[in-house]
Design a protein around this motif. Structure first.
Motif, short mmCIF file in Angstrom:
data_model
loop_
_atom_site.label_atom_id
_atom_site.label_comp_id
_atom_site.label_asym_id
_atom_site.label_seq_id
_atom_site.Cartn_x
_atom_site.Cartn_y
_atom_site.Cartn_z
N ASP A 33 0.85 -1.19 0.00
CA ASP A 33 0.00 0.00 0.00
C ASP A 33 0.89 1.23 0.00
O ASP A 33 1.64 1.46 0.94
CB ASP A 33 -0.91 -0.02 1.22
N ALA A 37 -1.00 4.08 -4.87
CA ALA A 37 -1.58 2.86 -5.42
C ALA A 37 -1.66 1.75 -4.39
O ALA A 37 -0.88 1.71 -3.43
CB ALA A 37 -0.77 2.38 -6.62
N THR A 40 -1.33 -5.56 -5.43
CA THR A 40 -1.54 -6.92 -4.95
C THR A 40 -0.78 -7.89 -5.83
O THR A 40 -0.48 -7.60 -6.99
CB THR A 40 -3.03 -7.29 -4.95
N ARG A 57 -0.38 -6.52 -9.61
CA ARG A 57 -1.31 -5.57 -10.22
C ARG A 57 -1.41 -4.34 -9.33
O ARG A 57 -1.54 -4.46 -8.12
CB ARG A 57 -2.72 -6.15 -10.32
N GLN A 59 -3.52 -0.79 -8.49
CA GLN A 59 -4.78 -0.06 -8.64
C GLN A 59 -4.54 1.36 -8.15
O GLN A 59 -4.35 1.59 -6.95
CB GLN A 59 -5.88 -0.73 -7.81
N LYS A 61 -4.91 5.06 -6.74
CA LYS A 61 -5.87 5.64 -5.79
C LYS A 61 -6.51 6.91 -6.34
O LYS A 61 -7.55 7.33 -5.86
CB LYS A 61 -5.19 5.92 -4.46
N ARG A 68 -2.73 -0.60 -17.15
CA ARG A 68 -3.63 -1.33 -16.27
C ARG A 68 -3.31 -2.82 -16.17
O ARG A 68 -3.84 -3.51 -15.35
CB ARG A 68 -5.09 -1.18 -16.76
#
Length: 91
Positions: A33, A37, A40, A57, A59, A61, A68
């Motif tokens: 974290d 982003a 995982t 991957r 993601q 924020k 992607r």
């Protein structure tokens, strides 16, 4: 990184929880974290022949222009390879 350059990233939270069975490490949870982003991971690390097959991957924020697709970390411990997963490998 390719467009903006290499920058230091703070990592306030890291959760690596691996299950080890018959020489294979598989993540029950693999989470990074950062401020920008949530990342995982899944796959396996094979200790007997010192190789890995991991997929991570990210993601974002915040809305941003970014790739992607997952990033693959594969190969041996001595000669790892890092790259994007090809579309034929998509589940």
């Amino acid at each position: 990184m390719l467009l903006a350059g290499d920058k230091k990233v703070e990592l306030p939270c890291l959760v690596p929880d691996f299950c080890i069975k018959q020489g294979a490490m598989t993540p029950r949870a693999l989470v990074f974290d950062t401020d920008s982003a949530l990342i995982t991971g899944q796959g396996a690390i094979y200790l007997a022949d010192e190789r890995m097959d991991l997929e991570v991957r990210g993601q974002p924020k915040k809305p941003t222009l970014s790739l992607r697709g997952p990033i693959m970390l594969q190969g041996t411990f001595r000669q790892p390879t890092l790259g994007l997963r090809r579309s034929a490998e998509q589940p």
